[in-house]
Design an enzyme around this catalytic site. Sequence first.
Site, PDB file in Angstrom:
ATOM      1  N   HIS A   1      -0.759  -8.367  -3.601  1.00 47.59           N
ATOM      2  CA  HIS A   1       0.102  -7.219  -3.884  1.00 47.59           C
ATOM      3  C   HIS A   1       0.949  -7.531  -5.108  1.00 47.59           C
ATOM      4  CE1 HIS A   1       3.048  -3.987  -3.294  1.00 47.59           C
ATOM      5  NE2 HIS A   1       2.168  -3.438  -2.472  1.00 47.59           N
TER       6      HIS A   1
ATOM      7  N   ASP B   1      -3.171  -1.803   2.512  1.00 46.67           N
ATOM      8  CA  ASP B   1      -4.292  -0.917   2.194  1.00 46.67           C
ATOM      9  C   ASP B   1      -5.582  -1.386   2.854  1.00 46.67           C
ATOM     10  OD1 ASP B   1      -2.867   0.883   0.424  1.00 46.67           O
ATOM     11  OD2 ASP B   1      -2.768  -0.789  -0.973  1.00 46.67           O
TER      12      ASP B   1
END
Length: 322
Positions: free
Chosen positions: A249, A307
Amino acid sequence: TYIDGNKGILLYRGYPIDQLAERGDFLESCYLLLYGELPTKQEKHDFDRCIMQHTMVHEQFARFFHGFRRDSHPMAVMVACLGAMSAFYHDSIDITDPQQRMIASVRLISKVPTLAAMAYKYSIGQAFVYPRNDLSYAANFLRMCFSVPCEGYNINSVLTRAMDRIFTLHADHEQNASTSTVRLAGSSGANPFACIAAGVACLWGPAHGGANEACLKMLQEIGSVERIPEFIARAKDKNDPFHLMGFGHRVYKNYDPRAKIMQKTCHEVLKELNIQDDPLLDIAMELEKIALNDEYFVEKKLYPNVDFYSGITLKALGFPTE
């Protein structure tokens, strides 16, 4: 919202995301974000009732949908529908009026799931399903998406809780791209519906809201568990443009706090639905195992992110990748 990417911390108005997702529900987080404090029992009851009484959309929206092709991307449909809300609800577009701003907020929170469900139903040629005020926010959304008029629909508490957590975990994430877009549009004095439509257009991008869709497409590209080592090797090769979607991330240099909750939720859903023979989910579970144990991924802190797990969970719930 406060984020500490190095420590893996995400707070909504000072409250840790894991507490909000595990102990509360999405509408409680909405109240917190709108008013700055968690609601009392009575305030929660009144707020929930207010939201659920605004879930219906103008009947002309049904005709509005028929202007789209059936294979239109749902984000294109949502951008159009949200922009159109300012034409249907023009009594709440004055941003200088605090009361109108709050009414617009309530309408957006309550009606967007209805419009999203309508977009899905339209894409598969099924009849629109009206909301029910006696159901919870997440249960209502799942029912509008997956029930059909010719048979009953049973509410599954595990799936409903998973959907609610997905809503909560994505409710806010500081000054991200879509939030910045909404604020930029709002700075011109544009009405709230137009601003949110602009934010949704930004969210459409694969580097933002499209990340979980891209993750599932990557799993489809891998194709089988046997091919995973090949793609892992490509991900480690600096000269290969291939990237493993759903890992690491830009903000979190530690484990994404939302991913921990989503991981647990994902496994709860898979267990509840007894999903054991889906090749994409088999690939995802093997990738997860490798990422959590492979020295390369651990050193670079390329942990599975929100995600990765939300894409798998949404697929298991029945939402098509597109």
